[in-house]
Design a protein around this motif. Structure first.
Motif, PDB file in Angstrom:
ATOM      1  N   GLY A  84       0.811  -1.211   0.000  1.00 46.48           N
ATOM      2  CA  GLY A  84       0.000   0.000   0.000  1.00 46.48           C
ATOM      3  C   GLY A  84       0.846   1.262   0.000  1.00 46.48           C
ATOM      4  N   ILE A  85       2.139   1.105   0.202  1.00 45.93           N
ATOM      5  CA  ILE A  85       3.066   2.240   0.150  1.00 45.93           C
ATOM      6  C   ILE A  85       3.055   2.805  -1.269  1.00 45.93           C
ATOM      7  CG2 ILE A  85       5.552   2.775   0.080  1.00 45.93           C
ATOM      8  CD1 ILE A  85       5.935   1.010   2.476  1.00 45.93           C
ATOM      9  N   THR A  86       3.249   4.117  -1.373  1.00 46.46           N
ATOM     10  CA  THR A  86       3.404   4.720  -2.690  1.00 46.46           C
ATOM     11  C   THR A  86       4.844   5.201  -2.860  1.00 46.46           C
ATOM     12  OG1 THR A  86       2.633   6.853  -1.871  1.00 46.46           O
ATOM     13  CG2 THR A  86       1.006   5.460  -2.927  1.00 46.46           C
ATOM     14  N   ILE A  87       5.337   5.058  -4.087  1.00 41.33           N
ATOM     15  CA  ILE A  87       6.664   5.553  -4.433  1.00 41.33           C
ATOM     16  C   ILE A  87       6.464   6.675  -5.444  1.00 41.33           C
ATOM     17  CG2 ILE A  87       8.876   5.027  -5.508  1.00 41.33           C
ATOM     18  CD1 ILE A  87       8.500   2.138  -4.633  1.00 41.33           C
ATOM     19  N   ASN A  88       6.966   7.851  -5.107  1.00 40.04           N
ATOM     20  CA  ASN A  88       6.875   9.013  -5.978  1.00 40.04           C
ATOM     21  C   ASN A  88       8.248   9.280  -6.578  1.00 40.04           C
ATOM     22  OD1 ASN A  88       4.115   9.552  -5.204  1.00 40.04           O
ATOM     23  ND2 ASN A  88       4.946  10.278  -3.273  1.00 40.04           N
ATOM     24  N   ILE A  89       8.317   9.350  -7.894  1.00 37.32           N
ATOM     25  CA  ILE A  89       9.565   9.638  -8.602  1.00 37.32           C
ATOM     26  C   ILE A  89       9.565  11.133  -8.931  1.00 37.32           C
ATOM     27  CG2 ILE A  89      11.031   9.064 -10.575  1.00 37.32           C
ATOM     28  CD1 ILE A  89      10.373   6.625  -8.771  1.00 37.32           C
ATOM     29  N   ILE A  90      10.605  11.828  -8.479  1.00 41.41           N
ATOM     30  CA  ILE A  90      10.727  13.262  -8.688  1.00 41.41           C
ATOM     31  C   ILE A  90      11.874  13.526  -9.673  1.00 41.41           C
ATOM     32  CG2 ILE A  90      11.039  15.512  -7.567  1.00 41.41           C
ATOM     33  CD1 ILE A  90       8.668  13.889  -6.399  1.00 41.41           C
ATOM     34  N   LYS A  91      11.592  14.295 -10.736  1.00 39.75           N
ATOM     35  CA  LYS A  91      12.625  14.692 -11.702  1.00 39.75           C
ATOM     36  C   LYS A  91      12.482  16.186 -11.963  1.00 39.75           C
ATOM     37  CE  LYS A  91      13.171  10.228 -13.807  1.00 39.75           C
ATOM     38  NZ  LYS A  91      13.110   9.383 -14.950  1.00 39.75           N
ATOM     39  N   ASN A  92      13.599  16.898 -11.818  1.00 42.16           N
ATOM     40  CA  ASN A  92      13.617  18.351 -12.003  1.00 42.16           C
ATOM     41  C   ASN A  92      12.564  19.041 -11.132  1.00 42.16           C
ATOM     42  OD1 ASN A  92      15.726  18.228 -13.941  1.00 42.16           O
ATOM     43  ND2 ASN A  92      14.218  17.629 -15.487  1.00 42.16           N
ATOM     44  N   GLY A  93      12.380  18.528  -9.928  1.00 42.42           N
ATOM     45  CA  GLY A  93      11.462  19.129  -8.970  1.00 42.42           C
ATOM     46  C   GLY A  93       9.996  18.844  -9.220  1.00 42.42           C
ATOM     47  N   VAL A  94       9.682  17.967 -10.181  1.00 36.91           N
ATOM     48  CA  VAL A  94       8.297  17.674 -10.545  1.00 36.91           C
ATOM     49  C   VAL A  94       8.019  16.182 -10.347  1.00 36.91           C
ATOM     50  CG1 VAL A  94       6.623  17.709 -12.448  1.00 36.91           C
ATOM     51  CG2 VAL A  94       8.317  19.536 -12.254  1.00 36.91           C
ATOM     52  N   LEU A  95       6.847  15.878  -9.802  1.00 35.91           N
ATOM     53  CA  LEU A  95       6.410  14.485  -9.666  1.00 35.91           C
ATOM     54  C   LEU A  95       6.148  13.929 -11.057  1.00 35.91           C
ATOM     55  CD1 LEU A  95       5.380  12.071  -7.952  1.00 35.91           C
ATOM     56  CD2 LEU A  95       3.145  13.166  -7.976  1.00 35.91           C
ATOM     57  N   THR A  96       6.933  12.918 -11.461  1.00 33.50           N
ATOM     58  CA  THR A  96       6.784  12.356 -12.808  1.00 33.50           C
ATOM     59  C   THR A  96       6.102  10.997 -12.807  1.00 33.50           C
ATOM     60  OG1 THR A  96       8.986  11.354 -12.740  1.00 33.50           O
ATOM     61  CG2 THR A  96       8.800  13.569 -13.702  1.00 33.50           C
TER      62      THR A  96
END
Length: 138
Positions: free
Chosen positions: A72-84
């Motif tokens: 249920g955990i979420t992984i957020n990928i951040i590139k150049n300061g933006v959630l991608t």
């Protein structure tokens, strides 16, 4: 408390309160040469309390470890300061070399080269068992 935003990296979110350190250890985040923030007992409307891990670099993440510790955990990928990208992690059916069998008579304790493989046998109760000796994971 101020935690800087991430320019390029990952945020592991919606970790059940108190499980952040276990995840940190299993993912071996202490071996990274980049900033890692563990935020414990954050107020959450959805969960009441939760933990968050922020890693200030792009790293490969073992989703099997995450799914084993806390589905249920979420992984957020951040590139150049933006959630991608945002991924929700479920329970893996098979775990390979994530945990070790505790049975002293299991073949994995005698044969060093054998992989430690556990199979999900009861999804509702989150029970994994060794495929060699059927010992329940702890």
């Amino acid at each position: 408390m101020n935690i800087d935003s991430i320019t390029n990296g990952i945020v592991i979110d919606h970790i059940t309160a108190g499980r952040g350190m276990k995840l940190y250890n299993l993912l071996k985040l202490d071996e990274l040469d980049s900033s890692v923030a563990i935020i414990k007992n954050v107020n959450s409307k959805k969960m009441g309390k939760k933990d968050i891990i922020k890693v200030d670099s792009e790293i490969p993440v073992n989703v099997d470890v995450i799914g084993y510790v806390d589905p249920g955990i979420t992984i957020n990928i951040i590139k150049n300061g933006v959630l991608t990208e945002k991924k929700t992690i479920g329970m893996p059916e098979i775990l390979v070399n994530v945990i070790k069998c505790k049975n002293p008579r299991c073949i994995t304790t005698v044969e060093q080269e054998i992989e430690h493989i556990f199979k999900l046998t009861d999804k509702e109760n989150k029970v994994y068992r060794c495929v060699y000796c059927e010992t329940k994971a702890q």
